[in-house]
Design a protein around this motif. Structure first.
Motif, PDB file in Angstrom:
ATOM      1  N   LEU A 144       0.644  -1.190   0.167  1.00  0.00           N
ATOM      2  CA  LEU A 144      -0.177  -0.167  -0.091  1.00  0.00           C
ATOM      3  C   LEU A 144       0.703   1.025  -0.100  1.00  0.00           C
ATOM      4  N   SER A 145       0.797   2.378  -1.413  1.00  0.00           N
ATOM      5  CA  SER A 145       1.866   2.929  -1.245  1.00  0.00           C
ATOM      6  C   SER A 145       1.068   4.684  -2.097  1.00  0.00           C
ATOM      7  N   LYS A 146       2.044   5.738  -1.900  1.00  0.00           N
ATOM      8  CA  LYS A 146       1.520   6.662  -2.550  1.00  0.00           C
ATOM      9  C   LYS A 146       3.230   7.254  -2.876  1.00  0.00           C
ATOM     10  N   THR A 147       3.434   8.024  -3.913  1.00  0.00           N
ATOM     11  CA  THR A 147       4.141   8.724  -4.894  1.00  0.00           C
ATOM     12  C   THR A 147       4.135   9.597  -5.334  1.00  0.00           C
ATOM     13  N   THR A 148       4.661  10.768  -5.104  1.00  0.00           N
ATOM     14  CA  THR A 148       4.252  12.285  -6.108  1.00  0.00           C
ATOM     15  C   THR A 148       5.742  12.437  -6.441  1.00  0.00           C
ATOM     16  N   ARG A 149       5.160  13.268  -7.399  1.00  0.00           N
ATOM     17  CA  ARG A 149       6.334  14.074  -7.809  1.00  0.00           C
ATOM     18  C   ARG A 149       6.324  15.328  -8.288  1.00  0.00           C
ATOM     19  N   ARG A 150       7.139  16.150  -7.144  1.00  0.00           N
ATOM     20  CA  ARG A 150       7.010  17.878  -7.297  1.00  0.00           C
ATOM     21  C   ARG A 150       7.840  18.855  -8.390  1.00  0.00           C
ATOM     22  N   PHE A 151       7.107  19.829  -9.040  1.00  0.00           N
ATOM     23  CA  PHE A 151       7.799  20.512  -9.986  1.00  0.00           C
ATOM     24  C   PHE A 151       7.804  21.965  -9.682  1.00  0.00           C
ATOM     25  N   GLY A 152       7.902  22.645  -9.372  1.00  0.00           N
ATOM     26  CA  GLY A 152       7.671  24.173  -9.168  1.00  0.00           C
ATOM     27  C   GLY A 152       6.217  24.101  -8.582  1.00  0.00           C
ATOM     28  N   SER A 153       5.167  24.552  -9.183  1.00  0.00           N
ATOM     29  CA  SER A 153       3.969  24.422  -7.851  1.00  0.00           C
ATOM     30  C   SER A 153       3.016  23.093  -8.106  1.00  0.00           C
ATOM     31  N   VAL A 154       3.692  22.361  -9.133  1.00  0.00           N
ATOM     32  CA  VAL A 154       2.816  21.677  -9.784  1.00  0.00           C
ATOM     33  C   VAL A 154       2.702  20.007  -8.879  1.00  0.00           C
ATOM     34  N   THR A 155       2.431  19.051  -8.137  1.00  0.00           N
ATOM     35  CA  THR A 155       1.944  18.364  -7.812  1.00  0.00           C
ATOM     36  C   THR A 155       1.765  17.063  -8.454  1.00  0.00           C
ATOM     37  N   VAL A 156       1.792  15.834  -9.167  1.00  0.00           N
ATOM     38  CA  VAL A 156       1.730  15.320  -9.714  1.00  0.00           C
ATOM     39  C   VAL A 156       2.016  14.124  -9.267  1.00  0.00           C
ATOM     40  N   PRO A 157       1.170  12.811  -9.411  1.00  0.00           N
ATOM     41  CA  PRO A 157       1.684  11.580  -8.960  1.00  0.00           C
ATOM     42  C   PRO A 157       2.769  11.036  -9.930  1.00  0.00           C
ATOM     43  N   PHE A 158       3.928  10.142  -9.557  1.00  0.00           N
ATOM     44  CA  PHE A 158       4.653   9.427 -10.124  1.00  0.00           C
ATOM     45  C   PHE A 158       4.442   8.601 -10.761  1.00  0.00           C
ATOM     46  N   LYS A 159       5.060   8.343 -12.439  1.00  0.00           N
ATOM     47  CA  LYS A 159       4.891   7.755 -13.050  1.00  0.00           C
ATOM     48  C   LYS A 159       4.110   6.086 -13.486  1.00  0.00           C
ATOM     49  N   TYR A 160       5.099   5.662 -12.243  1.00  0.00           N
ATOM     50  CA  TYR A 160       4.726   3.934 -11.121  1.00  0.00           C
ATOM     51  C   TYR A 160       4.274   3.865 -10.522  1.00  0.00           C
ATOM     52  N   ASP A 161       2.884   4.730  -9.871  1.00  0.00           N
ATOM     53  CA  ASP A 161       1.804   5.099  -8.731  1.00  0.00           C
ATOM     54  C   ASP A 161       0.961   4.025  -8.883  1.00  0.00           C
ATOM     55  N   ALA A 162       0.596   3.221  -7.746  1.00  0.00           N
ATOM     56  CA  ALA A 162      -0.610   2.240  -7.728  1.00  0.00           C
ATOM     57  C   ALA A 162      -0.296   2.064  -6.489  1.00  0.00           C
ATOM     58  N   ARG A 163      -1.373   2.608  -6.285  1.00  0.00           N
ATOM     59  CA  ARG A 163      -1.667   2.558  -4.600  1.00  0.00           C
ATOM     60  C   ARG A 163      -1.707   1.315  -3.682  1.00  0.00           C
ATOM     61  N   HIS A 164      -2.587   0.382  -4.851  1.00  0.00           N
ATOM     62  CA  HIS A 164      -2.618  -1.099  -4.216  1.00  0.00           C
ATOM     63  C   HIS A 164      -1.919  -2.289  -5.201  1.00  0.00           C
ATOM     64  N   ASP A 165      -1.106  -2.947  -4.669  1.00  0.00           N
ATOM     65  CA  ASP A 165       0.198  -3.504  -5.544  1.00  0.00           C
ATOM     66  C   ASP A 165       0.078  -5.268  -4.524  1.00  0.00           C
ATOM     67  N   VAL A 166      -0.358  -6.237  -5.239  1.00  0.00           N
ATOM     68  CA  VAL A 166      -0.493  -7.570  -4.860  1.00  0.00           C
ATOM     69  C   VAL A 166       0.489  -9.078  -5.817  1.00  0.00           C
ATOM     70  N   SER A 167       0.615  -9.776  -4.936  1.00  0.00           N
ATOM     71  CA  SER A 167       1.321 -10.701  -5.742  1.00  0.00           C
ATOM     72  C   SER A 167       1.442 -11.563  -5.114  1.00  0.00           C
ATOM     73  N   LEU A 168       1.041 -13.134  -5.575  1.00  0.00           N
ATOM     74  CA  LEU A 168       1.202 -14.545  -5.128  1.00  0.00           C
ATOM     75  C   LEU A 168       1.302 -15.602  -5.888  1.00  0.00           C
ATOM     76  N   PHE A 169       2.651 -15.996  -5.317  1.00  0.00           N
ATOM     77  CA  PHE A 169       3.395 -16.993  -5.606  1.00  0.00           C
ATOM     78  C   PHE A 169       3.119 -18.275  -5.170  1.00  0.00           C
ATOM     79  N   ALA A 170       2.469 -19.241  -5.686  1.00  0.00           N
ATOM     80  CA  ALA A 170       2.459 -21.266  -5.185  1.00  0.00           C
ATOM     81  C   ALA A 170       2.523 -22.121  -6.136  1.00  0.00           C
ATOM     82  N   SER A 171       3.505 -22.845  -5.517  1.00  0.00           N
ATOM     83  CA  SER A 171       4.350 -24.264  -6.059  1.00  0.00           C
ATOM     84  C   SER A 171       4.333 -25.582  -5.533  1.00  0.00           C
ATOM     85  N   GLN A 172       3.507 -26.321  -6.544  1.00  0.00           N
ATOM     86  CA  GLN A 172       3.310 -28.030  -5.392  1.00  0.00           C
ATOM     87  C   GLN A 172       3.983 -28.644  -6.340  1.00  0.00           C
TER      88      GLN A 172
END
Length: 743
Positions: free
Chosen positions: A590-618
């Protein structure tokens, strides 16, 4: 009187191959030590009789009784687990923790993960860890905790690597047949590492089998690999060699020739790489290794016409781009004195990007090639000083000279050559570092400091304090708190501009280089049998980040750029479960990433609030020499920010037929500055089935993979065509097969 203290030191290795085992545990009288990144350990004990126990994941524990009255060298050779239950439970451990914020990847997971067109890839495995993003789909990038890929330090046997991608990221340059292990640092980063803002991925290459010769061959849909290793002088000198090449271009060219009616055209994806290494045990405690890597990518198209009756060429055209990576190193490791271990490397690293256009007729020829090259010559030395079982002091230095040639154009027009060179630059870096691992009861205190000098057009000094505090509350709980300051004197244009897809490096040319400050805290729990839980939180603030609007103006006049700042915070959860033949790993960020240039604040180009990964082997079948393994992985994340232009303009003239040129109306996006929309949420599920058989000499294995089994439309990019926006899907429902033979 206090009893005299004696020192025990040596190497821990694999009994079958002679390969050093990194991170093996040595215990004596309640004291413990761990082998370093070269398989070497030091531990002290009082004179007298003792029992020494040595263990490593997937290997049978070795125990010896010994009477000590002086400093002693003891080398241990461990065998892979003999007790079946131990092998089943531990041999498939996929992630070994080196402490919160840092992880060691066990390469056994690579053999059972779903593959892209038959390719096993360590970078794709690392992307399943929390706090690490690939960015765009199927990229071989590691964007760590809100950083860009160029803010991750990649090391191949301690040598910096400035491009880790084949075929625009579909495959990484790290050939799995050559790899020993991989360490990843997200927080609590030792001060030996520097010159990047976000994290470290340190990849170790095998030394080569010191006991016997082994070979393997692997064939997939995209490429083929051959590998060989063995002793030149048994137990003294070993070699390792791997070579990999794509063959889609060979198949396409062959098919076009068979179907040709006098003309041939097509799009080609070509890549290859070679790893070579020699390791010499000069003495039992001194080793010298020489290693080299070379890789090349060439992506483009061709258009040929010839007279079939005379087989003479009428028209030949080739256009494309690519990049080439070369590294070479000589590394010496040795026991300096009673308590000190030395590692010293001289290395060379080069990245060359190029694009070209060649056309030839019986009466006319034109060839143009534009290149950008970066070369680095470096020296790195570190010393590990074992003061006591509770105090180990590390110190050393590194220095490098980087030479940049950002724009070099060669043109050959009917035999007349012309050359153009723009913007040669240099960067000299030098750093000294030190850190101390102090243990007191259940506490471990690791203060560190790195001091760096950077010289380009001017001179800049950077002081980077580091601190890591660990507390083992009990046998099942541990806590960590860390602070890291990082400085980065180089950047890649790839991370500033969506239209450039390969890495193009430059030294910083501003008043100050980018700097990041990160504080992180974590908790790890082993309370439930076979289950490991970890939870980490972090906050990172970066300064002096740069965004280039126009590369030519930036290179020529140092204009058309902005500097700004970035913020990232998040919480990372990871759960690992292992029981008999079943392994699983779940990670959530669970994350939040921003960039600020001058007076402009924008989300980071790879900003994803939720990121889930699952691996399983049998392991679904095991009998005698046969073993079948079913595995699956799944990834979900919120859609990434994206820039879509609301205007279009005609493209440059494009060649048509032989000599005619015309204007094609084309909807081409402007260079993106700030994201103005988000892509659809990303979801992908993959399946893999492996059938393995042990043979009299070696083994064979078939792997069948299906990527994106749900056929989910994951947009790789968005483009505007005829007034409508459309998404390009890189990986639809995609089956894959590979064959591997070891002997």
């Amino acid at each position: 009187m206090a009893q005299a203290q004696v020192r025990i030191s040596g190497y821990v290795s694999d009994a079958e191959t002679g390969e050093s085992l990194l991170g093996a545990n040595i215990r004596i009288d309640g004291n413990g030590s761990v082998t370093n990144n070269y398989g070497y350990y030091i531990i002290t004990a009082s004179a007298g009789a003792h029992t020494i126990k040595v263990s490593y994941t997937g290997y049978s524990e070795q125990s010896i009784n010994i009477s000590l009255n002086k400093d002693t060298t003891l080398n241990f050779a461990l065998k892979e687990g003999v007790e079946l239950e131990e092998v089943v439970v531990t041999a498939r451990q996929d992630i070994e923790t080196k402490g919160l914020g840092a992880m060691r990847i066990n390469l056994s997971q690579l053999s059972v993960t779903p593959m892209f067109m038959g390719e096993r890839d360590i970078i794709k495995t690392v992307q399943f860890l929390p706090g690490i993003s690939s960015g765009m789909e199927s990229s071989s990038s590691l964007n760590i905790r809100g950083g860009t890929n160029d803010q991750t330090l990649y090391l191949l046997d301690d040598v910096p690597v400035y491009n880790q991608n084949h075929a625009f990221g579909l495959v990484s340059v790290f050939n799995s047949d050559a790899l020993l292990n991989a360490d990843v640092y997200k927080g609590g980063i030792p001060s030996i590492y520097g010159n990047r803002l976000s994290g470290v991925a340190s990849i170790a290459i095998k030394d080569g089998n010191m006991k016997s010769h082994h070979q393997s061959i692997s064939l997939g849909l995209l490429s083929g690999t051959v590998a060989a290793e063995g002793p030149v002088l048994k137990d003294r000198l070993s070699y390792l060699f791997t070579a990999r090449r794509s063959f889609l271009d060979l198949l396409m060219r062959g098919a076009m020739k068979l179907m040709s009616d006098g003309s041939e055209s097509g799009f080609l994806i070509t890549f290859w790489d070679v790893n070579g290494k020699l390791t010499w045990k000069i003495k039992d405690n001194t080793r010298l290794s020489l290693s080299v890597y070379n890789g090349n990518d060439d992506l483009g198209g061709y258009n040929n016409e010839f007279n079939r009756s005379t087989n003479q060429m009428r028209y030949k055209e080739r256009v494309g781009l690519g990049w080439a990576t070369t590294t070479a190193a000589a590394r010496l490791t040795s026991e300096l004195s009673r308590n000190a271990f030395l590692s010293s490397s001289l290395y060379y690293s080069q990245l060359q990007n190029f694009d070209y256009y060649n056309v030839k007729t019986p009466d006319y020829s034109l060839g143009q090639r534009r290149t950008a090259r970066m070369q680095e010559y470096g020296w790195r030395t570190s010393v590990e000083n074992h003061l006591s079982n509770n105090n180990t002091f590390f110190f050393g230095f590194d220095a490098s000279l980087q030479r940049y040639q950002p724009d070099y154009l060669i043109s050959d027009h009917n035999g007349e050559q012309s050359r153009f060179i723009n913007g040669r630059r240099r960067l000299f870096t030098a750093a000294v570092f030190a850190y101390d691992e102090l243990k007191y009861g259940l506490w471990t205190f690791t203060p560190g400091l790195r001091a760096s000098l950077y010289r380009t057009d001017g001179i800049f000094f950077a002081i980077e304090p580091r601190l890591k505090l660990s507390y083992r509350a009990n046998e099942t709980n541990s806590l960590m708190l860390a602070y890291d300051r990082m400085t980065q004197p180089v950047h890649s244009v790839n991370e500033m501009n969506y239209s450039v897809r390969n890495d193009y490096w430059l030294p910083f040319n501003e008043r100050r280089p980018p700097v990041s400050d990160q504080i992180s805290a974590g908790w790890k729990n082993y309370s439930i049998p076979n289950l490991t839980l970890s939870l980490e939180a972090y906050y990172k603030h970066s300064h002096n980040l740069i965004m280039i609007r126009d590369l030519e103006y930036y290179l020529d006049y140092h204009t058309d750029y902005q500097t700004g700042s970035g913020r990232s915070n998040g919480v990372e959860l990871m759960a690992q479960y292992r029981y008999h033949d079943f392994n699983a790993m779940l990670s959530y960020t669970l994350s939040k990433t921003t960039r600020r240039f001058g007076s402009v604040t924008v989300p980071f180009k790879y900003d994803a609030r939720h990121d889930v990964s699952l691996f399983a082997s049998q392991v679904v079948y095991r009998r005698g020499a046969y073993r079948n393994i079913l595995s699956a992985n799944m990834q979900y994340r919120n859609g990434l920010p994206y820039y879509i232009a609301d205007v279009s303009y005609p493209s440059a003239p494009q060649p048509e037929a032989e000599y005619n040129y015309t204007w094609y109306p084309s909807d081409v996006n402007n260079i993106p500055y700030y994201p103005n929309t988000r892509l659809k949420d990303f979801f992908r599920a993959d399946l893999n089935f492996m059938m393995e058989k042990q043979l009299r000499h070696g083994s064979r294995a078939w792997q069948f993979s299906i990527l994106n089994v749900t056929a989910h439309d994951n947009p790789y990019s968005v483009y505007r065509r005829k007034g409508k926006y459309k998404a390009f899907v890189l990986i639809p429902f995609l089956p894959s097969v590979s064959f591997r033979r070891e002997f």
